[in-house]
Write a protein that holds these residues in place. Structure first.
Motif, PDB file in Angstrom:
ATOM      1  N   VAL A 206      55.745 -76.815 -14.380  1.00 53.54           N
ATOM      2  CA  VAL A 206      55.377 -75.517 -14.777  1.00 53.54           C
ATOM      3  C   VAL A 206      56.004 -75.127 -16.097  1.00 53.54           C
ATOM      4  CG1 VAL A 206      54.829 -74.842 -12.475  1.00 53.54           C
ATOM      5  CG2 VAL A 206      57.108 -74.352 -13.533  1.00 53.54           C
ATOM      6  N   THR A 207      55.568 -74.267 -16.857  1.00 57.06           N
ATOM      7  CA  THR A 207      55.671 -73.781 -18.143  1.00 57.06           C
ATOM      8  C   THR A 207      55.626 -72.423 -18.259  1.00 57.06           C
ATOM      9  OG1 THR A 207      55.083 -75.898 -19.287  1.00 57.06           O
ATOM     10  CG2 THR A 207      55.448 -74.130 -20.685  1.00 57.06           C
ATOM     11  N   TYR A 208      56.688 -71.702 -18.965  1.00 52.71           N
ATOM     12  CA  TYR A 208      56.726 -70.331 -19.211  1.00 52.71           C
ATOM     13  C   TYR A 208      56.932 -70.304 -20.802  1.00 52.71           C
ATOM     14  CZ  TYR A 208      57.494 -69.810 -14.121  1.00 52.71           C
ATOM     15  OH  TYR A 208      57.437 -70.100 -12.936  1.00 52.71           O
ATOM     16  N   GLN A 209      56.344 -69.406 -21.396  1.00 50.59           N
ATOM     17  CA  GLN A 209      56.333 -68.916 -22.549  1.00 50.59           C
ATOM     18  C   GLN A 209      56.006 -67.296 -22.966  1.00 50.59           C
ATOM     19  OE1 GLN A 209      54.097 -71.275 -25.753  1.00 50.59           O
ATOM     20  NE2 GLN A 209      54.028 -69.433 -26.971  1.00 50.59           N
ATOM     21  N   GLY A 210      57.063 -66.796 -23.602  1.00 52.76           N
ATOM     22  CA  GLY A 210      56.883 -65.387 -23.755  1.00 52.76           C
ATOM     23  C   GLY A 210      55.933 -65.352 -24.940  1.00 52.76           C
ATOM     24  N   THR A 211      55.138 -64.188 -24.868  1.00 53.94           N
ATOM     25  CA  THR A 211      54.192 -63.647 -25.653  1.00 53.94           C
ATOM     26  C   THR A 211      54.597 -62.432 -26.396  1.00 53.94           C
ATOM     27  OG1 THR A 211      52.801 -62.546 -24.326  1.00 53.94           O
ATOM     28  CG2 THR A 211      52.647 -64.604 -24.348  1.00 53.94           C
ATOM     29  N   ASN A 212      53.853 -61.995 -27.593  1.00 47.20           N
ATOM     30  CA  ASN A 212      53.898 -60.757 -28.187  1.00 47.20           C
ATOM     31  C   ASN A 212      52.886 -59.895 -27.701  1.00 47.20           C
ATOM     32  OD1 ASN A 212      56.147 -61.484 -30.269  1.00 47.20           O
ATOM     33  ND2 ASN A 212      54.552 -62.573 -31.386  1.00 47.20           N
ATOM     34  N   LEU A 213      52.158 -60.206 -26.657  1.00 42.55           N
ATOM     35  CA  LEU A 213      51.025 -59.081 -26.027  1.00 42.55           C
ATOM     36  C   LEU A 213      51.740 -57.850 -25.358  1.00 42.55           C
ATOM     37  CD1 LEU A 213      48.818 -61.401 -24.309  1.00 42.55           C
ATOM     38  CD2 LEU A 213      48.256 -60.436 -26.272  1.00 42.55           C
ATOM     39  N   ASP A 214      51.128 -56.801 -25.581  1.00 40.20           N
ATOM     40  CA  ASP A 214      51.594 -55.509 -25.018  1.00 40.20           C
ATOM     41  C   ASP A 214      51.140 -55.559 -23.433  1.00 40.20           C
ATOM     42  OD1 ASP A 214      52.354 -52.743 -25.074  1.00 40.20           O
ATOM     43  OD2 ASP A 214      50.585 -52.347 -24.505  1.00 40.20           O
ATOM     44  N   ALA A 215      52.130 -55.188 -22.511  1.00 41.39           N
ATOM     45  CA  ALA A 215      51.699 -55.316 -21.280  1.00 41.39           C
ATOM     46  C   ALA A 215      50.682 -54.398 -20.537  1.00 41.39           C
ATOM     47  CB  ALA A 215      53.283 -54.906 -20.309  1.00 41.39           C
ATOM     48  N   ALA A 216      50.419 -53.276 -21.307  1.00 40.18           N
ATOM     49  CA  ALA A 216      49.417 -52.432 -21.054  1.00 40.18           C
ATOM     50  C   ALA A 216      48.292 -52.978 -21.174  1.00 40.18           C
ATOM     51  CB  ALA A 216      49.625 -50.979 -21.694  1.00 40.18           C
ATOM     52  N   THR A 217      47.897 -53.813 -22.302  1.00 43.23           N
ATOM     53  CA  THR A 217      46.466 -54.082 -22.674  1.00 43.23           C
ATOM     54  C   THR A 217      46.430 -55.497 -21.463  1.00 43.23           C
ATOM     55  OG1 THR A 217      47.513 -55.970 -24.040  1.00 43.23           O
ATOM     56  CG2 THR A 217      46.774 -53.734 -24.850  1.00 43.23           C
ATOM     57  N   VAL A 218      47.364 -56.112 -20.962  1.00 42.11           N
ATOM     58  CA  VAL A 218      47.167 -57.172 -19.992  1.00 42.11           C
ATOM     59  C   VAL A 218      46.785 -56.793 -18.671  1.00 42.11           C
ATOM     60  CG1 VAL A 218      48.145 -59.174 -19.038  1.00 42.11           C
ATOM     61  CG2 VAL A 218      48.530 -58.550 -21.625  1.00 42.11           C
TER      62      VAL A 218
END
Length: 737
Positions: free
Chosen positions: A202-214
């Motif tokens: 399994v792989t985890y990578q942070g993003t710059n997405l806004d939580a409210a839009t997801v």
């Protein structure tokens, strides 16, 4: 002539040449005087003169001793002085006085204890100090609603009271957008006759997405919404208790109490026990006393007060009656199960005993077509603990109070129960900053036959999705589909254990209610439909049986059972860079009465957490899943682990378009065994032909496995799992959430 012993009257034996004689009865000895022809004992024989303390003249005649005759060489005895009775009288008087003082002290202590218990329970002997404020003496208040009066230490003014804000902890997660973490993962379950294995990465990578839009719109906690709950007063100066989930995320709180509306502040939040404290600017409020939940017994009658379903039933107080139907206890945490009828909106309201004392706080309900309605409550001692931690005094219930009938009880309690109107939105109370993490997974399933040791591949599964998670590890949203066997949750959340809410905690708990499916598979007779005559001599077209011949088919029924998941964490050791965390997990279905749980999954794990990188490094879990149904019991040993394989830091990752998923992890499966052509095909009769509510079937993905692929079923959250393995009518392997 021999003399006689002056003590016992026995005749002395013959004296020694120096005149020494000793009575053979009482042991008395003396030296006869020289007048009787005996020379004094020389000093070189070691005889010293008798001391004055041995003089017989001092013995009073009242003790039976006659004065020593003068012929023995002793002076006449002096008369004994008369005894004074003054000292005796003084001693008796002092003893009587001391006893009276002790008795008065005991009586005074008893009165003080009785008065203290009837008025209030002091959270601490020191003056009460609200965090961020100072003590300001005592405030008197008048009893209301049948409650006893007393005094409470005041806190800081309402206008100076700060709202609750979550602390930044040392043990927390961080997911930078330029870092990717890859873990190797293994799961094993010892099923009857086989060992089922899942291996992958399994792989985890942070993003710059806004939580409210997801977050999906139907689960959007960020978008502003309105709701209501219930609370109750525990201090006359405006302190109310409710549930944490009622006010968590709130941007505004309104408290309606006795037809008056107050703005409220959330000043304490305990998500571990689902409790919160709300304060309003008011004084002389009627309040409720808090009972000791350790004294509550099964089948004890309770009443629930609250404001359920206000949009339908209106904003009027509702009271329902029930009993304590179960007491669930694990690692010191206790939960009440009740059969009182409650509905949405009751959350945060009090459960009271016949004396009107709070024994629990309505927390959640479970109801549905295929399950029995039941409710759960936070125990009153958890309320006490939250108030004690913040050094806010409260009224402790007196067990000796008389029971009240229905109308009297309602009159006593109702004025202390409030309606809470809540508006939630982005940046509300108790919400931490959330990160959107991109997750991918690649897994291969294996089955090992215990009789011959043959290990065969049963398919490959891929998984991906987005996870919205805060620094404490609380997941607000997860779009990944696949779930772990044995009801252990989504694979995507495998590395996301909860961290403590504050730095001072070395132990913390989480608990939640879940619904588990109980799938029962039965074989029933069936008859094939008539078909056209076959042109192939005795066989029907398409290989069907001849018309009218009996056959069998399988039918499955699903019953949804409520289950309580409890997890206990503790830090066993820490260094400047690493923390070792122990974890105890238990998931038990809840039933009425003393019925044996259908599912009881438990186990222990050890987690290594990197305090520098803010991620877990490894985890090892060992446990078992016990299944009970219709007198049949099966226990399945379970082993699970993950290890950090690599952490890649790449500045290019941060500039990658946020909606493009990172590459899937590379996974090289171990060599697989190719079974002989004569190996029998695994039966598929144990696959459910009917699906539970919100469950859709899906065929197995195409795999390069040499053995026939097993059938897969999509779970209620979209997870794909191997078809259930049945043993004595029980479903042993089911990945539904």
């Amino acid at each position: 002539m021999l003399g006689q012993c002056p003590l016992c009257g026995t005749t002395f034996p013959a004296p020694s040449p120096t005149g020494f004689v000793q009575c053979q009865v009482c042991g008395h000895s003396e030296t006869l005087p020289a007048s009787q022809g005996y020379a004094p004992s020389p000093a070189n024989q070691g005889y010293a003169p008798a001391p004055a303390s041995h003089s017989y003249a001092s013995s009073p005649a009242s003790q039976g001793f006659a004065p020593a005759p003068a012929s023995y060489g002793y002076p006449p005895a002096k008369p004994a002085p008369a005894r004074s009775k003054t000292g005796l009288v003084i001693g008796i008087a002092a003893a009587v006085g001391l006893g009276a003082m002790v008795l008065l002290g005991v009586l005074a202590y008893g009165v003080a204890v009785y008065a203290g218990r009837s008025d209030e329970r002091l959270a601490n002997s020191e003056p009460e100090v609200t965090p961020g404020g100072t003590s300001s003496g005592l405030i008197p208040f008048s009893p209301g609603g049948g409650n006893r009066g007393g005094t409470f230490a005041t806190t800081i003014p309402f206008s100076s009271q700060a709202e609750y804000s979550p602390a930044t902890t040392e043990l927390r997660y961080e997911w930078p957008a330029n870092t990717k973490h890859e873990y190797n993962f293994t799961y094993e379950a010892d099923l009857p006759n086989t060992v089922s294995t899942i291996e992958g990465a399994v792989t985890y990578q942070g993003t710059n997405l806004d939580a409210a839009t997801v977050i999906d719109a139907d689960e959007d906690a960020e978008q502003e919404s309105e709701g209501n709950g219930t609370g109750f007063v525990v201090r006359p100066d405006g302190y109310l208790v409710t549930c944490a989930h009622v006010v968590e995320g709130a941007v505004s709180v309104e408290v309606v109490l006795s037809d008056k509306t107050y703005p409220g502040k959330v000043i304490a939040l305990d998500t571990q026990h689902d409790l919160a404290i709300v304060r309003i600017e008011a004084n002389d409020l009627p309040y409720l006393q808090i009972a000791d939940s350790n004294t509550v017994r099964l089948a004890e009658e309770v009443r629930a007060f609250g404001y359920p379903m206000t949009s339908v039933l209106g904003e009027s107080l509702k009271i329902t009656r029930g009993t304590i139907s179960g007491i669930i206890e694990k690692d010191g945490d206790k939960t009440f199960q009740l059969d009182a009828s409650v509905n949405p909106g009751n959350s945060g309201g009090p459960f009271v005993n016949p004396q009107g004392h709070v024994v629990g706080v309505a927390r959640s309900i479970i109801a549905g077509e295929d399950i029995s309605a039941m409710s759960f409550a936070v125990v009153s001692n958890d309320v006490r603990q939250l108030l004690d931690q913040n050094r806010w005094q409260y009224a402790s219930a007196l067990d000796t109070e008389e029971k009240l009938d229905g109308p009297e009880l309602a009159e006593k309690v109702r004025t202390s129960v409030a309606l809470l109107r809540i508006k939630t939105g982005r940046g509300g109370i108790g919400t931490r900053e959330r990160t959107v993490v991109q997750y991918t997974g690649l897994f291969r399933l294996y089955s090992k036959n215990n009789s011959n040791g043959v290990r065969s591949s049963e398919g490959t599964i891929t998984d991906s999705g987005k996870i919205v998670v805060d620094a404490q590890g609380e997941v607000a949203y997860c779009s990944a589909a696949k779930t772990l066997p044995s009801h252990l949750g989504p694979i995507a959340q495998l590395c996301l254990d909860r961290m403590p809410a504050d730095n001072g905690s070395t132990e913390w708990n989480t608990n939640r209610l879940r619904l588990l499916p109980k799938i029962t598979t039965t074989v029933v007779p069936s008859y094939s439909a008539p078909s056209l005559p076959s042109l192939r001599f005795g066989r029907s077209r398409f290989g069907m049986r001849p018309p009218g011949l009996p056959s069998t088919r399988t039918e499955s029924s699903v019953e949804w059972l409520p289950a309580l998941e409890q997890v206990h964490y503790a830090t066993s050791s820490q260094t400047s860079s690493m923390a070792t965390i122990t974890k105890k997990f238990e998931l038990v279905t809840v039933h009425e009465g003393n019925e044996t749980p259908y599912v009881n999954i438990s186990g222990d794990a050890q987690i290594q957490f990197d305090k520098v990188k803010k991620i877990p490094v490894s985890m090892k879990f060992t446990g078992q899943a016990a299944l009970h149904s219709d007198g049949t019991a099966v226990t399945i040993p379970i082993r699970m682990s993950y290890t950090l394989k690599a952490s890649q830091v790449d500045s290019a990752l941060a500039s990658t378009p946020s909606r493009v998923a990172p590459p899937r992890p590379t996974y090289t499966p171990p060599p697989t065994y190719t079974p002989p052509a004569t190996q029998p095909t695994p039966p598929t009769s144990d696959v459910a032909t009917t699906t539970p509510p919100a469950v859709a079937s899906q065929p197995a993905p195409a795999t390069p496995a040499p053995a026939p692929a097993r059938t897969y079923r999509r779970s209620a959250t979209g997870g794909i799992s191997p078809a259930p393995v049945s043993h004595n009518g029980l479903t042993l392997l089911d990945l539904s959430p």
